[in-house]
Design a protein around this motif. Structure first.
Motif, PDB file in Angstrom:
ATOM      1  N   GLY A  32      54.194  40.034  49.715  1.00 34.13           N
ATOM      2  CA  GLY A  32      54.656  41.238  48.820  1.00 34.13           C
ATOM      3  C   GLY A  32      53.722  42.487  48.905  1.00 34.13           C
ATOM      4  O   GLY A  32      53.829  43.762  48.854  1.00 34.13           O
ATOM      5  N   HIS A  33      52.477  42.067  48.781  1.00 32.30           N
ATOM      6  CA  HIS A  33      51.381  42.980  48.913  1.00 32.30           C
ATOM      7  C   HIS A  33      51.271  43.648  50.694  1.00 32.30           C
ATOM      8  O   HIS A  33      51.796  42.974  51.532  1.00 32.30           O
ATOM      9  CB  HIS A  33      49.998  42.603  48.781  1.00 32.30           C
ATOM     10  N   LEU A  34      51.169  45.031  50.559  1.00 31.90           N
ATOM     11  CA  LEU A  34      50.793  45.540  52.010  1.00 31.90           C
ATOM     12  C   LEU A  34      49.473  45.673  52.472  1.00 31.90           C
ATOM     13  O   LEU A  34      49.129  46.331  53.542  1.00 31.90           O
ATOM     14  CB  LEU A  34      51.612  47.006  51.876  1.00 31.90           C
ATOM     15  N   GLY A  35      48.439  45.102  51.816  1.00 34.36           N
ATOM     16  CA  GLY A  35      47.044  45.280  52.223  1.00 34.36           C
ATOM     17  C   GLY A  35      46.222  43.871  52.048  1.00 34.36           C
ATOM     18  O   GLY A  35      46.888  42.940  51.246  1.00 34.36           O
ATOM     19  N   TRP A  36      44.947  43.612  52.247  1.00 31.86           N
ATOM     20  CA  TRP A  36      44.222  42.366  51.846  1.00 31.86           C
ATOM     21  C   TRP A  36      44.226  42.157  50.600  1.00 31.86           C
ATOM     22  O   TRP A  36      44.005  43.187  49.483  1.00 31.86           O
ATOM     23  CB  TRP A  36      43.166  42.668  52.548  1.00 31.86           C
ATOM     24  N   VAL A  37      44.518  40.927  50.085  1.00 34.47           N
ATOM     25  CA  VAL A  37      44.515  40.550  48.595  1.00 34.47           C
ATOM     26  C   VAL A  37      43.087  40.508  48.258  1.00 34.47           C
ATOM     27  O   VAL A  37      42.603  39.394  48.955  1.00 34.47           O
ATOM     28  CB  VAL A  37      45.298  39.388  48.283  1.00 34.47           C
ATOM     29  N   ARG A  38      42.420  41.124  47.486  1.00 33.89           N
ATOM     30  CA  ARG A  38      41.221  41.256  47.227  1.00 33.89           C
ATOM     31  C   ARG A  38      40.813  40.442  45.913  1.00 33.89           C
ATOM     32  O   ARG A  38      39.760  40.391  45.576  1.00 33.89           O
ATOM     33  CB  ARG A  38      40.589  42.504  47.199  1.00 33.89           C
ATOM     34  N   SER A  39      41.572  40.636  44.948  1.00 28.63           N
ATOM     35  CA  SER A  39      41.433  40.039  43.471  1.00 28.63           C
ATOM     36  C   SER A  39      42.373  39.555  42.936  1.00 28.63           C
ATOM     37  O   SER A  39      43.701  39.700  43.243  1.00 28.63           O
ATOM     38  CB  SER A  39      40.679  41.183  42.580  1.00 28.63           C
ATOM     39  N   VAL A  40      42.281  38.254  42.182  1.00 28.90           N
ATOM     40  CA  VAL A  40      43.232  37.371  41.273  1.00 28.90           C
ATOM     41  C   VAL A  40      42.916  37.289  39.979  1.00 28.90           C
ATOM     42  O   VAL A  40      41.641  36.961  39.788  1.00 28.90           O
ATOM     43  CB  VAL A  40      43.760  36.401  42.212  1.00 28.90           C
ATOM     44  N   ALA A  41      43.434  37.376  38.941  1.00 32.37           N
ATOM     45  CA  ALA A  41      43.515  37.027  37.589  1.00 32.37           C
ATOM     46  C   ALA A  41      44.713  36.121  37.058  1.00 32.37           C
ATOM     47  O   ALA A  41      45.794  36.589  37.078  1.00 32.37           O
ATOM     48  CB  ALA A  41      42.904  38.049  36.791  1.00 32.37           C
ATOM     49  N   VAL A  42      44.411  35.158  36.629  1.00 33.48           N
ATOM     50  CA  VAL A  42      45.498  34.346  35.434  1.00 33.48           C
ATOM     51  C   VAL A  42      45.377  34.637  34.125  1.00 33.48           C
ATOM     52  O   VAL A  42      44.419  34.880  33.552  1.00 33.48           O
ATOM     53  CB  VAL A  42      45.355  33.035  35.736  1.00 33.48           C
ATOM     54  N   GLU A  43      46.389  35.013  33.554  1.00 30.26           N
ATOM     55  CA  GLU A  43      46.447  34.969  31.852  1.00 30.26           C
ATOM     56  C   GLU A  43      46.281  34.093  31.356  1.00 30.26           C
ATOM     57  O   GLU A  43      46.494  32.977  31.578  1.00 30.26           O
ATOM     58  CB  GLU A  43      48.067  35.909  31.741  1.00 30.26           C
ATOM     59  N   PRO A  44      45.415  34.301  30.012  1.00 36.85           N
ATOM     60  CA  PRO A  44      45.160  32.984  29.268  1.00 36.85           C
ATOM     61  C   PRO A  44      46.339  32.213  28.660  1.00 36.85           C
ATOM     62  O   PRO A  44      45.975  30.800  28.379  1.00 36.85           O
ATOM     63  CB  PRO A  44      44.405  33.702  28.069  1.00 36.85           C
ATOM     64  N   GLY A  45      47.452  32.812  28.642  1.00 36.44           N
ATOM     65  CA  GLY A  45      48.520  31.960  28.356  1.00 36.44           C
ATOM     66  C   GLY A  45      49.378  31.225  29.374  1.00 36.44           C
ATOM     67  O   GLY A  45      50.101  30.396  29.113  1.00 36.44           O
ATOM     68  N   ASN A  46      48.697  31.378  30.622  1.00 38.77           N
ATOM     69  CA  ASN A  46      49.267  30.621  31.902  1.00 38.77           C
ATOM     70  C   ASN A  46      50.802  30.891  32.114  1.00 38.77           C
ATOM     71  O   ASN A  46      51.225  29.904  32.905  1.00 38.77           O
ATOM     72  CB  ASN A  46      48.790  28.997  31.461  1.00 38.77           C
TER      73      ASN A  46
END
Length: 436
Positions: free
Chosen positions: A142-156
């Motif tokens: 879905g992204h059009l560039g290098w995926v550089r960061s990711v974070a999960v929401e505390p409620g999962n």
């Protein structure tokens, strides 16, 4: 014509009236101004006593550790070295200074050092815990560039990713569906963090911007201005309303989340600060930099507590264990992943075997430790013993170049059963433990 017959001798007059000059040039006196031997001995004795009395003998606590074994001086009388001119001062020192008795070495079998080394060897031979293998479950594009960061929401429930296309995307964790796209950055989004206590998402990017997004209104409500160059990483403090960001200006900055005020500039690194992590107890802030050092910071004082210089190349990734009081750091080359013990940053051991530029590290509560390389190699380790239990290669999505196999970011979900990675092929991959 004047006569000199009735004049007093000049020597005593020179000595009494030129005391200041004499004291300045006493180190190189001429024959007429030579000091008496008795006063010279006394002056030297006083000087040696004042300046060297604390160094003649080891402190008592070190003397107690001395053992009977070690390289001792030979018993026979040694001849003095007679060659070369000897000054009067050196002869005086030799006659005054009583050299302390020879003390033996601390390196013997029953010393504390040997006990510590023996214990270290025994602790490293612990049998590793069994971890089931991991396998690729889902590829999300879905992204059009290098995926550089990711974070999960505390409620999962969902997770966020930031990429080189300047967009932050929110994905459903269970189904992998796109829920929302947030635009506002004007360059690559390099860092993301979701607050566990507020409805906020924090992002930073190569555009020098640090943004706070209100997830109820889905818009930016605060900007944190101060970085002089691209911001590469950010981390939220688990208990304080404090945000720490780090980037290419070789500094980490501590912000008050609500007032946008800059509390500290953590300066000391000499190159880009590639990663920053926060934890509740000291050291509350840990940074890894391209100057190949890791620094542990005193958050209250805004100063460095310890600088770890074990890495040979730039440190790009850090991971703090969720339950154990330790952390790991990763760089490039051999022996490039190292485990450290808090709070002093004591070196524990190397994770040997991942010969790549390490871009990302993650660890879960079960002790599964993940390292992702710039060449697309993925390694899974037992965190307690440093034993690798699985090697994998990132497979670029169809249509990508083979060179686009790098892994840039990773995180475990809240339960620790799923691993989410972002890479150079513009996809997000979800890995899970294989169930029997």
């Amino acid at each position: 014509m004047t006569t000199t017959a009735g004049l007093p001798p000049l020597d005593p007059l020179v000595k009494t009236n030129a005391k200041r000059t004499y004291s300045v040039f006493a180190s190189c006196p001429d024959q007429g101004m030579r000091e008496e031997e008795k006063s010279a001995r006394l002056r030297l004795a006083v000087k040696i006593n004042d300046e060297y009395k604390h160094y003649k003998q080891l402190p008592s606590f070190l003397l107690e550790q001395q053992g009977p074994v070690g390289p001792a001086r030979p018993k026979e009388q040694r001849k003095m070295i007679t060659a070369g001119p000897t000054s009067e001062a050196s002869r005086l020192i030799a006659s005054i200074d009583k050299t302390p008795a020879q003390t033996t070495s601390t390196f013997f079998d029953s010393s504390k050092l040997s006990q510590a080394l023996t214990l270290h060897k025994t602790t490293r031979t612990i049998k590793p815990t069994y971890h089931p293998p991991w396998k690729l479950m889902r590829v999300i594009s879905g992204h059009l560039g290098w995926v550089r960061s990711v974070a999960v929401e505390p409620g999962n429930q969902w997770f966020a990713t930031g990429a080189g296309d300047r967009v932050i995307k929110i994905w459903d964790l269970a189904s992998g569906e796109l829920k929302l796209s947030l635009t506002g950055h004007i360059s690559t989004v390099r860092g993301l963090a979701v607050s566990p206590r507020h409805p906020y998402l924090f992002s930073c990017g190569e555009d020098k911007m640090v943004k706070c997004w209100d997830l109820e209104a889905n818009k930016v409500i605060r900007h944190y201005h101060g970085h002089l160059s691209g911001v590469y990483s950010l981390s939220l403090h688990p208990t304080l309303d404090v945000l720490v960001t780090a980037g290419r200006d070789a500094s980490a900055r501590v912000w008050d989340m609500r007032t946008k005020a800059q509390i500290h500039v953590l300066s000391g690194h000499t190159a880009t600060v590639a990663d920053v992590k926060c934890q509740e107890s000291d050291p509350q802030v840990i940074t890894g930099s391209m100057d190949s050092t890791v620094r542990l910071w005193d958050l209250a004082a805004g100063k460095t507590m310890v600088t770890l210089t074990h890495h040979k190349k730039s440190v790009r990734a850090l991971a703090i264990h969720p339950t154990e009081y330790s952390f790991a750091s990763g760089s490039a080359g051999g022996n490039n992943i190292k485990k450290w013990k808090c709070p002093d940053g004591t070196f524990v051991f190397n994770f040997s075997g991942h010969n790549a530029i390490i871009n990302t590290l993650s660890v879960n509560a079960e002790g599964v430790f993940f390292s992702g390389g710039d060449n697309g190699t993925l390694n899974f380790w037992d965190y307690d013993t440093g034993t690798p239990f699985q090697y994998m290669d990132d497979i670029p999505q169809p249509g990508s170049l083979e060179a686009e196999a790098g892994v840039f970011c990773s995180t475990f979900d809240v339960t620790g059963t799923r691993l989410i990675t972002g890479g150079a092929d513009k996809t997000i991959k979800v890995y899970a433990e294989q169930t029997q």
